[in-house]
Design an enzyme around this catalytic site. Structure first.
Site, PDB file in Angstrom:
ATOM      1  N   SER A  94     -16.636  -9.358  20.996  1.00 43.95           N
ATOM      2  CA  SER A  94     -17.426  -9.761  19.846  1.00 43.95           C
ATOM      3  C   SER A  94     -18.338  -8.601  19.426  1.00 43.95           C
ATOM      4  CB  SER A  94     -18.200 -11.040  20.182  1.00 43.95           C
ATOM      5  OG  SER A  94     -18.602 -11.718  19.025  1.00 43.95           O
ATOM      6  N   HIS A 229     -13.472 -18.730  21.505  1.00 39.39           N
ATOM      7  CA  HIS A 229     -14.094 -17.421  21.307  1.00 39.39           C
ATOM      8  C   HIS A 229     -14.401 -16.766  22.648  1.00 39.39           C
ATOM      9  CE1 HIS A 229     -16.048 -14.321  19.022  1.00 39.39           C
ATOM     10  NE2 HIS A 229     -17.190 -14.496  19.661  1.00 39.39           N
TER      11      HIS A 229
END
Length: 264
Positions: A94, A229
């Site tokens: 990320s 995620h």
């Protein structure tokens, strides 16, 4: 050569086990670099995890936080130059993937970078996303609930405002850092790039990954793994399998032996 201060390792103080490929790991927004150290036992003695600790966190808690992704990458690049005494790989998740990408850009011409692995990150040219920008503007309970979309926050943090206000300042600062990111086009990286993404990630899909193709000389390899995620939590097998693959030479510098593989 000792690892520079910004990096944490699980192997500090141990006798050398022969030549190692070092994996420089960059944490996600609000993430602890120490989480990467748990991967060491799955990677064997020929790979060393070196987790980047941003200023303002962990053993660098007395230092002022970086004001921008560019500042964070510049500090990381300087630390990598000091610490790299052999081949190395970048891994980031990320925000960490974005910092790893910008760090790799700053290290063009360095003789030893072997690979860039970007996890859970849209192509830099698409960042910051609208959701990140909108989330970064929020305060208090609204911020905590918006961050819950990405996953990774324990329910007790989301539900308890006092705990949230104690634990989330670093996360809020990181979101604002990403929201302030401005992509600058540049020459594609002349090193292999691998993308790792959770099949159920609500934030990053195939369309968000496609522009990564403009960031490297050779087409990136994409690995879809089970999970959202934070697909590596609690089981990092999907990521550690990729790390072992690229450090063993499966993804060689010329890209001739790469095949598309889905890690289940």
């Amino acid at each position: 050569m000792p690892v520079a201060l910004p990096f944490l390792t699980a192997t500090a103080g141990r006798p050398a086990a022969g030549p190692r490929t070092r994996v420089f790991c960059f944490p996600h927004a609000g993430g602890s670099p120490r989480a990467f150290l748990r991967w060491q036992s799955s990677l064997g003695d020929d790979i060393e995890v070196a987790a980047f600790c941003p200023p303002g966190r962990d053993q660098r808690h007395r230092e002022p936080r970086a004001a921008s992704v560019a500042e964070l990458a510049a500090g990381a690049a300087e630390a990598v130059r000091a610490a790299a005494d052999g081949p190395f790989v970048f891994f980031g998740h990320s925000l960490g993937a974005l910092v790893a990408f910008e760090t790799a850009r700053l290290l063009r011409g360095h003789p030893q970078p072997h690979h860039l692995i970007a996890s859970g990150c849209a192509a830099p040219s698409l960042l910051p996303t609208r959701r990140v920008v909108e989330t970064a503007r929020l305060e208090g309970r609204a911020f905590t609930e918006a961050v819950g979309f990405f996953g990774g926050l324990p329910p007790e943090v989301v539900d308890d405002e006092e705990i949230a206000e104690l634990l989330l300042p670093a996360l809020r600062a990181d979101f604002r850092m990403v929201a302030g990111y401005r992509y600058l086009p540049g020459a594609p990286l002349d090193l292999p790039v691998t993308l790792v993404n959770g099949r159920d990630d609500p934030h990053v899909d195939g369309a968000a990954l496609r522009p990564w193709a403009r960031e490297a000389v050779r087409p990136p390899q994409t690995h879809w793994v089970d999970g959202g995620h934070f697909h590596f939590d609690p089981d990092p097998t999907g990521v550690t399998t990729v790390l072992r693959s690229v450090t063993s030479g499966t993804g060689d510098a010329d890209g001739e032996r790469w095949e598309h593989v889905e890690v289940i």
